[in-house]
Write a protein that holds these residues in place. Structure first.
Motif, PDB file in Angstrom:
ATOM      1  N   MET A 206       0.726  -1.110   0.067  1.00  0.00           N
ATOM      2  CA  MET A 206      -0.024  -0.040   0.109  1.00  0.00           C
ATOM      3  C   MET A 206       0.829   1.353   0.033  1.00  0.00           C
ATOM      4  O   MET A 206       1.876   1.243   0.806  1.00  0.00           O
ATOM      5  CB  MET A 206      -0.868  -0.023   1.097  1.00  0.00           C
ATOM      6  N   VAL A 207       0.375   2.170  -0.975  1.00  0.00           N
ATOM      7  CA  VAL A 207       1.430   3.221  -0.911  1.00  0.00           C
ATOM      8  C   VAL A 207       0.837   4.584   0.053  1.00  0.00           C
ATOM      9  O   VAL A 207      -0.448   4.517  -0.054  1.00  0.00           O
ATOM     10  CB  VAL A 207       1.363   3.836  -2.312  1.00  0.00           C
ATOM     11  N   THR A 208       1.583   4.983   1.044  1.00  0.00           N
ATOM     12  CA  THR A 208       1.074   6.051   1.733  1.00  0.00           C
ATOM     13  C   THR A 208       1.409   7.457   1.248  1.00  0.00           C
ATOM     14  O   THR A 208       2.083   7.595   0.394  1.00  0.00           O
ATOM     15  CB  THR A 208       1.614   5.883   3.273  1.00  0.00           C
ATOM     16  N   ALA A 209       0.629   8.219   2.012  1.00  0.00           N
ATOM     17  CA  ALA A 209       1.044   9.714   1.539  1.00  0.00           C
ATOM     18  C   ALA A 209       2.613  10.221   1.936  1.00  0.00           C
ATOM     19  O   ALA A 209       3.183  10.935   1.079  1.00  0.00           O
ATOM     20  CB  ALA A 209       0.168  10.774   2.481  1.00  0.00           C
ATOM     21  N   ALA A 210       3.206   9.609   2.804  1.00  0.00           N
ATOM     22  CA  ALA A 210       4.551   9.886   3.102  1.00  0.00           C
ATOM     23  C   ALA A 210       5.439   9.130   2.239  1.00  0.00           C
ATOM     24  O   ALA A 210       6.344   9.880   1.866  1.00  0.00           O
ATOM     25  CB  ALA A 210       4.765   8.895   4.516  1.00  0.00           C
ATOM     26  N   ASP A 211       5.151   8.085   1.382  1.00  0.00           N
ATOM     27  CA  ASP A 211       5.886   7.580   0.470  1.00  0.00           C
ATOM     28  C   ASP A 211       5.684   8.614  -0.790  1.00  0.00           C
ATOM     29  O   ASP A 211       6.754   8.936  -1.453  1.00  0.00           O
ATOM     30  CB  ASP A 211       5.114   6.207  -0.265  1.00  0.00           C
ATOM     31  N   VAL A 212       4.606   8.932  -1.383  1.00  0.00           N
ATOM     32  CA  VAL A 212       4.351   9.986  -2.360  1.00  0.00           C
ATOM     33  C   VAL A 212       5.080  11.280  -2.011  1.00  0.00           C
ATOM     34  O   VAL A 212       5.882  11.490  -2.846  1.00  0.00           O
ATOM     35  CB  VAL A 212       3.067  10.313  -2.597  1.00  0.00           C
ATOM     36  N   LEU A 213       5.236  11.841  -0.771  1.00  0.00           N
ATOM     37  CA  LEU A 213       5.770  12.822  -0.258  1.00  0.00           C
ATOM     38  C   LEU A 213       7.554  12.791  -0.308  1.00  0.00           C
ATOM     39  O   LEU A 213       8.052  13.662  -0.995  1.00  0.00           O
ATOM     40  CB  LEU A 213       5.160  13.268   1.202  1.00  0.00           C
ATOM     41  N   ALA A 214       8.035  11.655  -0.104  1.00  0.00           N
ATOM     42  CA  ALA A 214       9.299  11.401  -0.143  1.00  0.00           C
ATOM     43  C   ALA A 214       9.750  11.396  -1.840  1.00  0.00           C
ATOM     44  O   ALA A 214      10.828  11.971  -1.949  1.00  0.00           O
ATOM     45  CB  ALA A 214       9.579  10.033   0.502  1.00  0.00           C
ATOM     46  N   MET A 215       8.935  10.755  -2.450  1.00  0.00           N
ATOM     47  CA  MET A 215       9.149  10.750  -3.623  1.00  0.00           C
ATOM     48  C   MET A 215       9.169  12.166  -4.547  1.00  0.00           C
ATOM     49  O   MET A 215      10.306  12.631  -5.242  1.00  0.00           O
ATOM     50  CB  MET A 215       8.407   9.791  -4.831  1.00  0.00           C
ATOM     51  N   VAL A 216       8.455  12.968  -4.166  1.00  0.00           N
ATOM     52  CA  VAL A 216       8.048  14.453  -4.781  1.00  0.00           C
ATOM     53  C   VAL A 216       9.281  15.086  -4.092  1.00  0.00           C
ATOM     54  O   VAL A 216       9.747  15.980  -5.131  1.00  0.00           O
ATOM     55  CB  VAL A 216       6.855  14.853  -4.434  1.00  0.00           C
ATOM     56  N   ARG A 217       9.644  15.289  -2.824  1.00  0.00           N
ATOM     57  CA  ARG A 217      10.437  15.947  -2.346  1.00  0.00           C
ATOM     58  C   ARG A 217      12.009  15.447  -2.899  1.00  0.00           C
ATOM     59  O   ARG A 217      12.629  16.234  -2.979  1.00  0.00           O
ATOM     60  CB  ARG A 217      10.614  15.640  -0.686  1.00  0.00           C
ATOM     61  N   SER A 218      12.188  14.284  -3.246  1.00  0.00           N
ATOM     62  CA  SER A 218      13.638  13.831  -3.682  1.00  0.00           C
ATOM     63  C   SER A 218      13.570  14.334  -5.160  1.00  0.00           C
ATOM     64  O   SER A 218      14.861  14.850  -5.553  1.00  0.00           O
ATOM     65  CB  SER A 218      13.567  12.175  -3.790  1.00  0.00           C
TER      66      SER A 218
ATOM     67  N   ASP B  51       8.837  22.268 -11.043  1.00  0.00           N
ATOM     68  CA  ASP B  51       7.784  21.820 -11.908  1.00  0.00           C
ATOM     69  C   ASP B  51       7.628  20.516 -12.076  1.00  0.00           C
ATOM     70  O   ASP B  51       6.634  19.968 -12.021  1.00  0.00           O
ATOM     71  CB  ASP B  51       7.830  22.660 -13.411  1.00  0.00           C
ATOM     72  N   VAL B  52       8.619  19.703 -12.372  1.00  0.00           N
ATOM     73  CA  VAL B  52       8.484  18.264 -12.429  1.00  0.00           C
ATOM     74  C   VAL B  52       7.881  17.509 -11.146  1.00  0.00           C
ATOM     75  O   VAL B  52       7.121  16.815 -11.272  1.00  0.00           O
ATOM     76  CB  VAL B  52       9.833  17.898 -12.563  1.00  0.00           C
ATOM     77  N   SER B  53       8.318  18.065 -10.002  1.00  0.00           N
ATOM     78  CA  SER B  53       8.015  17.381  -8.845  1.00  0.00           C
ATOM     79  C   SER B  53       6.183  17.869  -8.629  1.00  0.00           C
ATOM     80  O   SER B  53       5.593  16.977  -8.310  1.00  0.00           O
ATOM     81  CB  SER B  53       8.603  18.295  -7.372  1.00  0.00           C
ATOM     82  N   ARG B  54       5.924  19.045  -8.938  1.00  0.00           N
ATOM     83  CA  ARG B  54       4.410  19.232  -9.054  1.00  0.00           C
ATOM     84  C   ARG B  54       3.530  18.426  -9.802  1.00  0.00           C
ATOM     85  O   ARG B  54       2.556  17.764  -9.590  1.00  0.00           O
ATOM     86  CB  ARG B  54       4.293  20.773  -9.478  1.00  0.00           C
ATOM     87  N   ARG B  55       4.430  18.262 -11.012  1.00  0.00           N
ATOM     88  CA  ARG B  55       3.465  17.670 -12.128  1.00  0.00           C
ATOM     89  C   ARG B  55       3.638  15.877 -11.806  1.00  0.00           C
ATOM     90  O   ARG B  55       2.487  15.152 -11.875  1.00  0.00           O
ATOM     91  CB  ARG B  55       4.214  17.615 -13.453  1.00  0.00           C
ATOM     92  N   LEU B  56       4.751  15.615 -10.788  1.00  0.00           N
ATOM     93  CA  LEU B  56       4.679  14.264 -10.533  1.00  0.00           C
ATOM     94  C   LEU B  56       3.593  13.958  -9.343  1.00  0.00           C
ATOM     95  O   LEU B  56       2.920  12.898  -9.714  1.00  0.00           O
ATOM     96  CB  LEU B  56       6.071  14.005  -9.749  1.00  0.00           C
ATOM     97  N   LYS B  57       3.436  14.985  -8.505  1.00  0.00           N
ATOM     98  CA  LYS B  57       2.065  14.711  -7.715  1.00  0.00           C
ATOM     99  C   LYS B  57       0.803  14.662  -8.482  1.00  0.00           C
ATOM    100  O   LYS B  57      -0.036  13.975  -8.234  1.00  0.00           O
ATOM    101  CB  LYS B  57       2.251  15.913  -6.714  1.00  0.00           C
ATOM    102  N   GLN B  58       0.787  15.536  -9.546  1.00  0.00           N
ATOM    103  CA  GLN B  58      -0.567  15.677 -10.205  1.00  0.00           C
ATOM    104  C   GLN B  58      -0.619  14.103 -10.918  1.00  0.00           C
ATOM    105  O   GLN B  58      -1.954  13.585 -10.933  1.00  0.00           O
ATOM    106  CB  GLN B  58      -0.574  16.668 -11.273  1.00  0.00           C
ATOM    107  N   HIS B  59       0.297  13.712 -11.403  1.00  0.00           N
ATOM    108  CA  HIS B  59       0.117  12.140 -12.339  1.00  0.00           C
ATOM    109  C   HIS B  59      -0.079  11.214 -11.042  1.00  0.00           C
ATOM    110  O   HIS B  59      -1.118  10.147 -11.439  1.00  0.00           O
ATOM    111  CB  HIS B  59       1.662  11.921 -12.805  1.00  0.00           C
ATOM    112  N   VAL B  60       0.482  11.355  -9.937  1.00  0.00           N
ATOM    113  CA  VAL B  60       0.103  10.183  -8.876  1.00  0.00           C
ATOM    114  C   VAL B  60      -1.550  10.501  -8.687  1.00  0.00           C
ATOM    115  O   VAL B  60      -2.065   9.299  -8.446  1.00  0.00           O
ATOM    116  CB  VAL B  60       0.889  10.299  -7.800  1.00  0.00           C
TER     117      VAL B  60
END
Length: 102
Positions: A1-13, A21-30
């Motif tokens: 199960m993917v958690t919000a912390a997982d997505v946040l860590a990915m976006v922050r990296s 801009d890429v990090s913002r679009r990555l969050k949108q794609h998820v």
């Protein structure tokens, strides 16, 4: 199960690389993927749903100020005296492009 912390860590990296801009679009794609998964019954919630507040705000776009009529002759002289390209042909093309854009 993917958690919000997982997505946040990915976006922050991605954001740490300076790719805001890429990090913002990555969050949108998820979020899009999870919205689809929710609609077909594969998931119950979007882990990226509330992460927008944690992302850095977009930097404000600052456009160059316009050149006033009194400054125009000086600008044209500066463009005419441009000597930045090595090849004379490219110098002429660059000058023409600069004059065309104004």
């Amino acid at each position: 199960m993917v958690t919000a912390a997982d997505v946040l860590a990915m976006v922050r990296s991605v954001k740490a690389r300076g790719a805001l801009d890429v990090s913002r679009r990555l969050k949108q794609h998820v979020s899009r993927i999870y919205r689809f998964a929710i609609s077909v019954g594969w998931a119950e919630r979007d882990p990226a749903e509330h992460l927008g507040d944690l992302l850095k705000a977009k930097p404000r776009v600052r456009h160059m100020p316009r050149v006033g009529v009194d400054e125009l002759p000086e600008l044209v002289r500066a463009i005419d005296g441009y000597d930045g390209d090595e090849a004379p042909r490219w110098r002429a093309v660059t000058r023409a492009a600069l004059l065309f854009t104004y």
